[in-house]
Scaffold this active site. Structure first.
Site: not given
Ligand code: CP
Ligand code: NVA
Length: 319
Positions: A115, A142, A145, A236, A276, A304
Site C-alpha cells: 500500500r 484499489h 476492494q 467513498d 469501501c 474483503r
C-alpha cells in the site's frame, strides 16, 4: 466439505499462479467470476486450501484497518503467515532502493502486498520482485476492494450481468478499479462527481476498450440522474489519504454529492448501498443510510477477507 490441497483450482485461477495483481485489468472476466465463486465457497466453509508455510510480506506506507487485517486473517486461514514490513522498520526509510528491496524480500517472502501513494512504485516492485506483487491500494487503484464489492453484489442479486452500479463522489482510486472490473464482467457503471473530480479519462477509456463497449460507463456531474434505477449505490471518502490539506475546499465542493435516504428512493426498489470504508458519516454518507436496511457495507467489508483468501490461493498456487 471439500478439504483438499491437491484438487485443482479451475484453469482460470491456475493461470494466475505467480502473477501480479496491480490493476483490475490484470484479471479477465472468467478469473474475476472464478475468484468470486471460490470466495463464496470459503465464506460458506465449503472449501479449504492449504498454503502451508508460505509468507506474505505486508509493506504498508499508509494507514489500513480492513486491508491489512483481512490479508493477515486470510493467510492464517490458508495455514500461512504474514510479516509486517514498513518504511520505518526497513532500510527503505533510509534510502534503500525499491529495486534492491524487492529483490531481497522476494528471496524470503512468497508474495508482497503493498500500500503506497505512487502506483509507479508498485510497478517498480513488480519489475524487480520474483514473487507476486499485490496492490493493497495506491492513489490510482484499489483492485482488491473491487473484488469484494462485486462479490457483495453477486450475493445479493445472484447474477452480475447487466446490473448497474452508481458511484457518487470523488473520482478516485476506488472508482478506477470499479470501472475497470465492472467493464470486464458486464456491470454498467455510472459515476457522478463534482466538476473537476471525475475519474481519469485514461482509466475510463481503458475500461471502455476492455469491455468491448458491452457495458455502459457514464460519467456525469448529476447524482440525482445517475442513481435512477441503479442496483447499487456506492460512495467513498471525499478526502483520500494524502489529500488532507485539500479538506476544507473539498468539503465545500462536494456538497450535494452525499448518499442519503432521499437519494436511495430514486434507485431500484431492491437497491443496496455500498461503501469501501472508512466512512465519514455526515459527509459522503448519512448516518441513517449507513444503518438502514439498504446497507450491505459490513458484508462488503467482511468479503474483503474471502476474496483476498481466494486471490492468495490463486496467486500462490494453492493447488
Ligand atoms: N477499504 C479499505 O481498504 O479499508 P482500509 O483502508 O481500512 O484498509
Ligand atoms: N479513497 C480512499 C480509500 C480508502 C480505503 C483513500 O485512498 O484514502
Amino acid at each position: 466439505m471439500d478439504i483438499s490441497s491437491t484438487r485443482s483450482l479451475s484453469r482460470d485461477l491456475a493461470d494466475l499462479t505467480g502473477k501480479d495483481f496491480i490493476s483490475s485489468s490484470d484479471l479477465n472476466a472468467n478469473q474475476i467470476n472464478s475468484l468470486i465463486e471460490l470466495a463464496i465457497k470459503f465464506k460458506k466453509e465449503e472449501r479449504r486450501i492449504d498454503l502451508a508455510n508460505r509468507v506474505l510480506g505486508l509493506i504498508f506506507s499508509k494507514a489500513s484497518t480492513r486491508t491489512r487485517v483481512s490479508f493477515q486473517v486470510a493467510m492464517t486461514r490458508l495455514g500461512a503467515q504474514t510479516i509486517d514490513l514498513s518504511n520505518q522498520s526497513t532500510q527503505l526509510g533510509r534510502g534503500e532502493t525499491i529495486k534492491d528491496t524487492a529483490r531481497v524480500l522476494s528471496r524470503y517472502c512468497d508474495a508482497l502486498a503493498i500500500r503506497t501513494h505512487n502506483n509507479e512504485e508498485l510497478i517498480e516492485y513488480a519489475k524487480w520482485s520474483t514473487k507476486p506483487v499485490i496492490n493493497a491500494l495506491t492513489d490510482l487503484e484499489h483492485p482488491c476492494q473491487a473484488l469484494a464489492d462485486f462479490m457483495t453484489m453477486q450475493e445479493v442479486f445472484g447474477d452480475l450481468q447487466g446490473l448497474t452500479l452508481t458511484y457518487v463522489g470523488d473520482g478516485n482510486n476506488v472508482v478506477h478499479s470499479l470501472i475497470i472490473m465492472g467493464a470486464l464482467i458486464g456491470v454498467n457503471i455510472r459515476v457522478a462527481c463534482p466538476k473537476g473530480f471525475e475519474p481519469l479519462p485514461s482509466v475510463v477509456e481503458k475500461a471502455r476498450s476492455l469491455s468491448g463497449f458491452k457495458s455502459n460507463i457514464d460519467i456525469s456531474n448529476n447524482p440525482l440522474e445517475a442513481v435512477k434505477d441503479s442496483h447499487a449505490i456506492y460512495t467513498d471518502v471525499w478526502v483520500s489519504m494524502g489529500q488532507e490539506e485539500q479538506k476544507q475546499e473539498r468539503l465545500k465542493l462536494f456538497k450535494g454529492f452525499s448518499l442519503d435516504s432521499d437519494l436511495i428512493k430514486l434507485a431500484d426498489d431492491k437497491a443496496i448501498v455500498l461503501h469501501c470504508l472508512p466512512a465519514h458519516r455526515g459527509e459522503e454518507i448519512s448516518d441513517e443510510l449507513m444503518e438502514s436496511k439498504f446497507s450491505r457495507i459490513f458484508d462488503q467489508a467482511e468479503n474483503r477477507l474471502h476474496t483476498q483468501q481466494a486471490l492468495l490461493a490463486a496467486l500462490l498456487g494453492g493447488l
